[in-house]
Design a protein around this motif. Structure first.
Motif, PDB file in Angstrom:
ATOM      1  N   PHE A   1      -6.510   2.334  12.243  1.00  0.00           N
ATOM      2  CA  PHE A   1      -5.419   2.765  11.380  1.00  0.00           C
ATOM      3  C   PHE A   1      -4.092   2.224  11.830  1.00  0.00           C
ATOM      4  O   PHE A   1      -3.229   1.942  11.018  1.00  0.00           O
TER       5      PHE A   1
ATOM      6  N   CYS B   1       0.874  -1.173   0.000  1.00  0.00           N
ATOM      7  CA  CYS B   1       0.000   0.000   0.000  1.00  0.00           C
ATOM      8  C   CYS B   1       0.903   1.211   0.000  1.00  0.00           C
ATOM      9  O   CYS B   1       2.033   1.159   0.477  1.00  0.00           O
TER      10      CYS B   1
ATOM     11  N   ASP C   1       4.896  12.374   2.873  1.00  0.00           N
ATOM     12  CA  ASP C   1       5.949  13.064   3.615  1.00  0.00           C
ATOM     13  C   ASP C   1       6.058  12.574   5.051  1.00  0.00           C
ATOM     14  O   ASP C   1       6.522  13.278   5.923  1.00  0.00           O
TER      15      ASP C   1
ATOM     16  N   ASN D   1       1.423   6.102  11.301  1.00  0.00           N
ATOM     17  CA  ASN D   1       1.069   4.819  10.716  1.00  0.00           C
ATOM     18  C   ASN D   1       1.249   4.761   9.205  1.00  0.00           C
ATOM     19  O   ASN D   1       1.181   3.680   8.621  1.00  0.00           O
TER      20      ASN D   1
ATOM     21  N   PRO E   1      -4.338   5.706   2.829  1.00  0.00           N
ATOM     22  CA  PRO E   1      -5.486   5.697   3.749  1.00  0.00           C
ATOM     23  C   PRO E   1      -5.143   6.290   5.115  1.00  0.00           C
ATOM     24  O   PRO E   1      -5.923   7.035   5.691  1.00  0.00           O
ATOM     25  N   MET E   2      -3.942   5.986   5.593  1.00  0.00           N
ATOM     26  CA  MET E   2      -3.545   6.502   6.906  1.00  0.00           C
ATOM     27  C   MET E   2      -3.191   7.987   6.811  1.00  0.00           C
ATOM     28  O   MET E   2      -3.566   8.788   7.662  1.00  0.00           O
TER      29      MET E   2
ATOM     30  N   ARG F   1      -5.769  17.838   9.751  1.00  0.00           N
ATOM     31  CA  ARG F   1      -5.920  16.439  10.164  1.00  0.00           C
ATOM     32  C   ARG F   1      -4.653  15.945  10.853  1.00  0.00           C
ATOM     33  O   ARG F   1      -4.716  15.211  11.836  1.00  0.00           O
TER      34      ARG F   1
ATOM     35  N   ALA G   1       5.500   3.550   7.695  1.00  0.00           N
ATOM     36  CA  ALA G   1       6.005   2.221   7.349  1.00  0.00           C
ATOM     37  C   ALA G   1       5.608   1.845   5.927  1.00  0.00           C
ATOM     38  O   ALA G   1       6.416   1.293   5.167  1.00  0.00           O
ATOM     39  N   ALA G   2       4.365   2.160   5.551  1.00  0.00           N
ATOM     40  CA  ALA G   2       3.908   1.834   4.200  1.00  0.00           C
ATOM     41  C   ALA G   2       4.697   2.629   3.168  1.00  0.00           C
ATOM     42  O   ALA G   2       5.079   2.102   2.117  1.00  0.00           O
TER      43      ALA G   2
ATOM     44  N   ASN H   1      -4.245  10.214   4.760  1.00  0.00           N
ATOM     45  CA  ASN H   1      -5.419  11.062   4.589  1.00  0.00           C
ATOM     46  C   ASN H   1      -6.133  11.322   5.903  1.00  0.00           C
ATOM     47  O   ASN H   1      -6.879  12.281   6.026  1.00  0.00           O
ATOM     48  N   GLU H   2      -5.915  10.441   6.854  1.00  0.00           N
ATOM     49  CA  GLU H   2      -6.490  10.671   8.173  1.00  0.00           C
ATOM     50  C   GLU H   2      -5.608  11.619   8.978  1.00  0.00           C
ATOM     51  O   GLU H   2      -5.956  11.991  10.089  1.00  0.00           O
ATOM     52  N   GLY H   3      -4.483  11.975   8.424  1.00  0.00           N
ATOM     53  CA  GLY H   3      -3.540  12.805   9.176  1.00  0.00           C
ATOM     54  C   GLY H   3      -2.610  11.961  10.024  1.00  0.00           C
ATOM     55  O   GLY H   3      -1.843  12.475  10.828  1.00  0.00           O
ATOM     56  N   ASP H   4      -2.699  10.633   9.852  1.00  0.00           N
ATOM     57  CA  ASP H   4      -1.984   9.710  10.723  1.00  0.00           C
ATOM     58  C   ASP H   4      -0.596   9.431  10.144  1.00  0.00           C
ATOM     59  O   ASP H   4      -0.353   8.399   9.517  1.00  0.00           O
ATOM     60  N   GLN H   5       0.327  10.328  10.376  1.00  0.00           N
ATOM     61  CA  GLN H   5       1.666  10.217   9.799  1.00  0.00           C
ATOM     62  C   GLN H   5       2.412   9.001  10.341  1.00  0.00           C
ATOM     63  O   GLN H   5       3.108   8.311   9.606  1.00  0.00           O
TER      64      GLN H   5
END
Ligand code: SF4
Lengths: 259, 469
Positions: free
Chosen positions: B397, A53, A100, A66, A57-58, B380, A69-70, A60-64
């Motif tokens: 997530f 991946c 980023d 997680n 998906p992560m 976000r 690693a992808a 876009n959630e703002g979840d840098q």
């Protein structure tokens, strides 16, 4: 590199195929069509087997944390190729414009710069002039995703005042038999939006239904898109509403299957 | 105590589910505004250049804001205005109260001002016994219905004529079944006139304030700000510090952009310049910060200060059109609201940045080229870093992140079904109990064979052969 004509000799470029996870599992025929289509133009395509991946998906959630690693794995898989081609606008947009969560080394920057969305690659790099094998005898409507339009600029966004162009449409016009119908709101978002489709379920579904009704009003039989993620959502909406529309990736039309 | 977190998704669902009338009409009306905007923009060959110039003027001004503010103040004073500075809403409201109280003024009329809205000024004054009458028709409707504006240009756009007939029948005794806009409009005009004549002060905002002249400019379509400024003896204007433009000549760029972007009209019906008090009158200008200088210091978000409050980003936003502005539970709604509101309260508005598909249309329409969509994504990141994300989503997530990190775990048993199951937790079914995917959508049919399986079965041999020298 300037390439003329439709059918091309084998090109000396190293091309890797990037198949996003949902195409792998839900729409493998879009992946197969992409692979075959590139080969028809003489492009030798590698498919790195350890890809998973791009991290979108992560991210876009703002979840840098997680997505890091992808992103790292993506670079490991695709480093060293001249072109990385993916049949998915939103994933490619993520790689090119966001991506980023990891340090921007030269290797990372090169991989990002070498990543192409399929329509762009056909249109701008291969400069395809014909799809002689393709035949599609239907009325169809085009759905370019927002990421592809406003992110990658594969088409002129309707809001932006500049001359009209639409690369997906340009390619589809080369397909014999295909009649493209236009929409009342040609580039209105369909409401997929990644996790938005579940976290904001009511709005997402309403947007999707409005989009589907636009197709029906304009008598489209098929919906063709370079982005299956939007279509997965729209298809789910149409099926639930009992509306008979068929949804298909642009690679399948340009390659003449598999359908 | 922390304010309750706004849940825009749930509020929007309620807006959609209330009936089959409101949401479709709201969407249709705002889309029509967007179409009119497109036509007006297309008629100007240099439209995109205008946007660029406007953006540059704003960036320049914001970069030298201290200088231009002082220049504006000095010139406004020269013209006879009284200038006050307010650091925040409380100071702003206190200034207004002092001015009114010293003059024993007990009723005012006001035209639309988002800044006064931000400051909660009306409520503040009402609790001190001041009668406040909105002079803008849409604002008056909202005031009578006890609601804040749902749109910064069309405050009551989420209401139908039938809704308004009900509100007016209760408030001013019109026929509840007569939904003719002309009838309703005329009834309100008659009711409002006497209030306008009795008011002791008129309050306005400002769309632009010109540093080199000390003049400020108010744009309306109803001329209501002009009544507020021309009838009562006292005129009080609230001006946010970001409203400054260096020169009169800059104004032309913004006037050309503002109304075309907002409603697709060439200009607002009234573009009024106020340069000092009128004869025998008083002009008070309250220059207000209320969080703006803090925003100016935020590397990722200061561009939001370029906003000229045209509402184009709201009209084009597909999510806003289906949600209604009140769903955002804040002074500012729609895309501009998403990037402004968290600067007032990060926790309360932590869900707003997720109320977007990131389609990017807002960025393309914005007349001052604010990178709205990118700012939404950056917000976000702020929310995720500060752990404002709901825990169920955080866990989903983090699980997805772990799977994507390791190809062997991801590919597992190499069947389509198993691959699908790994994608679905975050993509489709992250909350299995509610199954939000399935309420309006069928699940996709999972393939019998993944692409990867197909490749390994049919093509891998070729790839390996090729790789042998
Ligand atoms: S952000 Fe841009 S489009 Fe939105 S209200 Fe402000 S100026 Fe208008």
């Amino acid at each position: 590199m300037l390439i003329k004509g439709g059918l091309l000799p084998a090109l000396r470029m190293r091309v890797a195929l990037f198949i996003p996870c949902y195409i792998d599992a839900i729409y493998p025929e879009a992946g197969i069509a992409t692979y075959e289509l590139l080969q028809r133009f003489g492009v030798e395509v590698d498919y790195p087997l350890h890809q998973t991946c791009c991290g979108q998906p992560m991210a876009n959630e703002g979840d840098q944390a997680n997505s890091a690693a992808a992103e790292k794995l993506f670079v490991e898989n695709f480093s060293g190729y001249d072109y990385i081609v993916g049949p998915a606008g939103s994933c490619v947009k993520h790689v090119k414009q966001h991506f980023d969560a990891i340090p921007q080394t030269d290797e990372v920057k090169t991989v990002r710069a070498n990543t192409w969305e399929l329509v762009e690659f056909l249109h701008d790099v291969l400069r395809v002039k014909a799809f002689p094998w393709a035949y599609f005898r239907y009325k169809a409507s085009l759905h370019n995703s927002c990421s592809a339009i406003r992110g990658l600029h594969i088409a002129q966004p309707s809001e932006h005042m500049a001359p009209y162009f639409n690369k997906s449409e340009h390619l589809l016009r080369m397909v014999e038999g295909l009649e493209l119908v236009s929409l009342d709101r040609p580039d209105e978002c369909c409401g997929f939006g990644g996790t938005f489709c579940v976290t904001d379920e009511a709005v997402s579904a309403r947007m999707g239904l409005d989009r589907v009704h636009d197709y029906v009003r304009n008598e489209a039989e098929f919906i063709i898109s370079p982005d299956m993620s939007c279509l997965m959502h729209q298809q789910g909406i149409a099926r639930k509403a009992g509306i008979d529309l068929k949804f298909i990736h642009i690679a399948q039309v340009l390659n003449g299957g598999p359908f | 105590m922390a304010a309750k977190r706004v849940d825009p998704a749930a509020n929007a669902a309620a807006f959609i589910d209330q009936d089959d009338i409101h949401e479709p009409a709201h969407d249709r009306n705002l889309w029509a505004a967007r179409m009119k905007r497109d036509a007006a923009a297309k008629a100007i060959p240099e439209w995109e250049d205008l946007r660029t110039i406007a953006s540059l003027i704003k960036e320049h001004t914001l970069t030298h804001l201290d200088k231009y503010l002082e220049q504006f103040e000095a010139n406004a004073i020269k013209r006879g205005a009284k200038v006050y500075w307010a650091r925040d809403a409380a100071e702003h409201n206190q200034h207004v109260w002092n001015i009114l109280n010293e003059r024993k003024i007990s009723s005012i009329i006001k035209s639309k001002s988002m800044l006064q809205e931000e400051c909660g000024m009306t409520q503040f004054l009402e609790t001190r016994g001041i009668t406040v009458t909105e002079s803008d028709l849409g604002e008056r409707i909202q005031q009578l219905d006890n609601q804040p504006p749902s749109h910064i240009v069309m405050p009551a756009i989420h209401k139908t004529a039938a809704d308004i007939a009900q509100i007016f029948s209760k408030a001013i005794g019109t026929d509840p079944n007569n939904t003719d806009p002309h009838y309703l409009n005329e009834a309100m005009r008659q009711d409002a006139r006497k209030r306008f004549l009795e008011a002791g002060a008129g309050m306005t905002g400002a769309n632009f304030a010109i540093a080199e002249t000390g003049t400020f400019v108010v744009c309306t379509n109803e001329g209501n700000a002009d009544i507020g400024a021309a009838v009562p003896r006292v005129h009080i204007a609230s001006i946010g510090i970001e409203k400054i433009l260096p020169k009169v000549e800059d104004l032309g760029v913004f006037i050309r952009l503002l109304s075309r972007s907002a409603l697709g009209t060439l200009a607002t019906q009234y573009t009024s310049h106020f340069s000092g008090p009128r004869k025998g009158g008083e002009l008070h200008i309250i220059i207000t910060d209320n969080g703006r200088s803090k925003r100016l210091g935020m590397d990722d978000f200061w561009h939001s200060l370029k906003c000229i409050r045209c509402g184009a980003c709201m009209n084009t936003c597909p999510v806003y059109r289906r949600s209604g502005g009140l769903s955002y539970g804040a002074t500012y709604s729609g895309p501009i609201g998403i990037i402004l509101d968290p600067t007032f309260d990060e926790s309360k508005y932590s869900e707003l940045p997720y109320h977007s598909t990131l389609c990017g249309s807002c960025t393309e329409v914005c007349p001052v080229k604010i990178d709205i969509s990118d700012q939404i994504l950056r917000w976000r990141k702020v929310m995720a870093e500060k752990k404002f994300l709901p825990i169920s989503r955080r866990l989903a997530f983090s699980a997805a992140g772990k799977i994507f990190e390791r190809p062997n775990l991801f590919h597992g048993a190499e069947t389509a079904a198993s691959a699908a199951l790994k994608i679905t937790p975050h993509f489709l079914l992250y909350n299995r109990a509610l199954n939000p995917w399935g309420r309006h959508r069928e699940l996709p049919h999972f393939a019998k064979q993944t692409f990867r399986e197909w490749f390994i079965q049919n093509k891998q041999q070729n790839q390996e052969d090729k790789q042998q020298p």
